[in-house]
Design an enzyme around this catalytic site. Structure first.
Site, PDB file in Angstrom:
ATOM      1  N   LYS A 207      34.438   9.580  50.373  1.00 50.36           N
ATOM      2  CA  LYS A 207      33.500   8.459  50.526  1.00 50.36           C
ATOM      3  C   LYS A 207      33.771   7.682  51.807  1.00 50.36           C
ATOM      4  CE  LYS A 207      32.686   5.982  46.858  1.00 50.36           C
ATOM      5  NZ  LYS A 207      32.830   4.948  45.786  1.00 50.36           N
ATOM      6  N   GLU A 213      44.621  13.601  52.161  1.00 47.60           N
ATOM      7  CA  GLU A 213      44.630  15.036  51.855  1.00 47.60           C
ATOM      8  C   GLU A 213      43.351  15.712  52.337  1.00 47.60           C
ATOM      9  OE1 GLU A 213      46.909  12.911  48.511  1.00 47.60           O
ATOM     10  OE2 GLU A 213      45.090  12.585  49.699  1.00 47.60           O
ATOM     11  N   GLY A 279      35.457   7.707  41.522  1.00 45.17           N
ATOM     12  CA  GLY A 279      35.701   9.104  41.862  1.00 45.17           C
ATOM     13  C   GLY A 279      35.652  10.028  40.668  1.00 45.17           C
ATOM     14  N   ARG A 280      36.267   9.640  39.569  1.00 42.43           N
ATOM     15  CA  ARG A 280      36.314  10.517  38.392  1.00 42.43           C
ATOM     16  C   ARG A 280      35.005  10.523  37.617  1.00 42.43           C
ATOM     17  NH1 ARG A 280      39.518   6.211  38.150  1.00 42.43           N
ATOM     18  NH2 ARG A 280      39.395   4.684  36.452  1.00 42.43           N
ATOM     19  N   GLU A 365      43.550   8.477  34.014  1.00 43.11           N
ATOM     20  CA  GLU A 365      43.413   7.543  35.126  1.00 43.11           C
ATOM     21  C   GLU A 365      42.622   6.322  34.683  1.00 43.11           C
ATOM     22  OE1 GLU A 365      43.356   8.802  39.494  1.00 43.11           O
ATOM     23  OE2 GLU A 365      41.248   8.303  39.122  1.00 43.11           O
ATOM     24  N   HIS A 396      48.383  31.702  21.426  1.00 45.69           N
ATOM     25  CA  HIS A 396      49.605  32.471  21.687  1.00 45.69           C
ATOM     26  C   HIS A 396      50.569  31.690  22.583  1.00 45.69           C
ATOM     27  CE1 HIS A 396      48.206  36.279  19.887  1.00 45.69           C
ATOM     28  NE2 HIS A 396      47.008  35.778  20.174  1.00 45.69           N
ATOM     29  N   LYS A 520      51.231   6.759  47.189  1.00 45.83           N
ATOM     30  CA  LYS A 520      50.562   7.075  48.451  1.00 45.83           C
ATOM     31  C   LYS A 520      51.093   6.207  49.586  1.00 45.83           C
ATOM     32  CE  LYS A 520      46.060   7.160  47.877  1.00 45.83           C
ATOM     33  NZ  LYS A 520      44.713   6.931  47.299  1.00 45.83           N
TER      34      LYS A 520
END
Length: 556
Positions: A207, A213, A279-280, A365, A396, A520
């Site tokens: 944004k 990153e 964001g999420r 979050e 399993h 961060k």
């Protein structure tokens, strides 16, 4: 809006009393109430949701819905939907639901019709997606795009990659997508290692166009493109040729047009979204541009319609019929009264293999908070660890813990009535065998196996205790006709509103994420010490300093 401490409400006191006297007995509950399954099954859009194997009775359900009223869930929900600034620590509205309102709808916030703005952006995305899908958008050498690489992180990665995997049968036959998020250079290197740069398009999703990153990976991808097309002779090694290559092979999801232009991307090919989109909660915004290319505008519109159907359900249904609210309240019941610490989501649909990972950001979050929205400490447990894997793989791996471990782990099982692929293996229907496992697991978790039943099978006495299943392990079963774009949107919206419901009860701001910031910030401070700055190294704590010294000694 005033925060109501849930532990001070009459409903909380009632739930405390009910828990103290409650003895889980799902066998007895079903035997004593032949209509229990029908009475506790709900419909939400295309989702068929069976709540009957949860540890509840009519009195508990009534107390949970009373709790929703007493903490003001309806008022908080309505405030969110109309665009009030309920994200108080960032002074923002929370309007991801506006992203999926249909054309012609209107919602005016601060004098602006946000729905009209959403559809303006969607029109631009759909036009661009159509060009890529039709082969009209080409790389710098005139070849059509065959691979789209989405570069993002967090919500700009987890949502798109999960939905892309979920909707693989709907992806354009010529186009494939890849996703880069980790700043580990291995991620990008592996994703582009076998690609043809002349047919590759990168979408940089940030944004602010400052995400460490994402921008690091974007620059590395740009260098890879330049090196490749120059080495092959596709373009000359000049600034103008490099600029033209970036313009044809990079687009952005961002509102920082100056930074987009400085990178070399034409601002006309930057698709924006708003600060009221967390964001999420952004996969249905311009962050989904990669999906609009992959599955096409019409399927993306169906995806949005699925979200909206659940939004409408959550906005209008009474609490005792409201599936997201009920599931959120059940989570409150388990976390705060049974003291559960985790929640498993188990899709019996291989295409949903990234769904649990997606939910980890959405839920943890959002609700991993120890402070209320008014700045006061929370008064009870908040949040739970969400995790899971697709069935039957999980059977399993970790189902042993769920069935016979000492922890109570509520589980959501998700299945589709129809598969996207042929299901016959000779005379056997493999999809039906798959669904038999889905049904068997919830049955075993609910009803278990008694010592008497084990003995009746002729098991040696010294092994009886090892083969007893206690049962009374709560599950919710969610089924749908098929894993369509609409159904995927419905599932995401379902868990968005579950998460919101829990946050309201706990009194927290489910839409900020300050907990991700400190690490961060420290990474920026530590970075000089790692490379060569001995002064910065001396300022670190002994553990960090020792690890850096080891790194320096080992780095080749």
């Amino acid at each position: 809006m005033r925060i109501i401490d849930p532990t001070t409400t009459p409903a909380w006191a009632r739930l405390t009393e009910l828990k103290a006297s409650y003895v889980p007995d799902l066998r007895g509950s079903f035997a004593g109430d032949p209509d229990r399954a029908v009475r506790l099954t709900r419909t939400c859009a295309d989702l068929h949701v069976d709540l009957s194997k949860n540890l509840i009775d009519p009195a508990i359900l009534q107390a949970l819905t009373a709790l929703a009223d007493e903490v003001g869930l309806a008022q908080r929900r309505d405030a969110m939907l109309r665009g009030d600034r309920i994200n108080v620590t960032e002074d923002r509205a929370v309007l991801h639901t506006a992203l999926r309102r249909p054309p012609g709808d209107s919602l005016v916030v601060d004098g602006v019709d946000v729905v009209a703005g959403v559809h303006d952006v969607l029109a631009a995305i759909y036009a661009f997606a159509g060009e890529v899908r039709d082969g009209e958008w080409t790389g710098v050498t005139g070849k059509p795009i065959r691979t789209v690489v989405n570069i993002g992180i967090g919500g700009s990665d987890l949502g798109p990659v999960m939905v892309y995997e979920a909707l693989k049968p709907y992806v354009h036959e010529r186009i494939r997508c890849r996703f880069v998020s980790n700043i580990d250079p291995t991620d990008l290197a592996e994703k582009v290692s076998d690609l043809d740069p002349e047919t590759t398009l990168f979408i940089v999703a940030s944004k602010t166009f400052t995400t460490l990153e994402t921008l690091t990976n974007a620059r590395m991808a740009r260098d890879w493109l330049w090196r490749s097309v120059i080495a092959s002779g596709a373009i000359e090694d000049t600034d103008s040729a490099r600029t033209a290559a970036v313009a044809q092979h990079f687009v952005a999801v961002s509102t920082a047009l100056d930074k987009v232009a400085a990178f070399g991307i034409d601002p006309a090919h930057a698709f924006g979204f708003w600060d009221w989109v967390g964001g999420r909660y952004s996969v249905d915004s311009a962050v989904g541009t990669v999906l609009a290319i992959a599955i096409g505008p019409q399927n993306f519109a169906d995806f949005l319609a699925g979200f909206h159907a659940v939004d409408e359900h959550y906005a209008t249904e009474p609490w005792d019929r409201n599936v997201p609210a009920l599931m959120g309240l059940l989570n409150i019941w388990y976390v705060n009264f049974f003291k559960t610490t985790s929640h498993a989501v188990l899709p019996y649909a291989q295409y949903l293999h990234r769904f649990a990972a997606y939910l980890q950001q959405l839920t943890m979050e959002s609700n991993g908070k120890g402070v209320r929205a008014d700045g006061q400490p929370v008064t009870t447990e908040t949040g739970e660890v969400f995790w899971g894997e697709p069935g039957t793989n999980g059977q399993h791996a970790f189902y042993q813990l769920i069935h016979q471990g000492t922890q109570l782990i509520p589980c959501d099982f998700i299945a589709m009535a129809n598969s996207a692929h042929p299901t016959r293996d000779g005379d056997a229907d493999v999809h039906e065998l798959f669904l038999a496992n889905f049904l068997a697991q919830t049955k075993a978790l609910a009803f278990g196996k008694t010592a008497a039943e084990v003995r009746a099978e002729g098991v040696a006495e010294e092994l009886v205790s090892a083969k007893v299943f206690s049962g009374n392990r709560p599950t919710t079963s969610i089924m749908a006709p098929a894993l369509t774009p609409s159904v995927v949107g419905q599932l995401i919206a379902l868990y968005e509103h579950i998460t919101f419901t829990q946050g309201v009860v706990w009194g927290i701001d489910s839409f900020d994420q300050w907990g991700v910031e400190l690490g961060k910030q420290l990474a920026q401070q530590i970075a000089p010490a790692i490379s060569a700055d001995d002064r910065a190294l001396a300022e670190q704590d002994a553990s960090t300093r020792g690890l850096i010294e080891y790194y320096r000694a080992q780095r080749r």
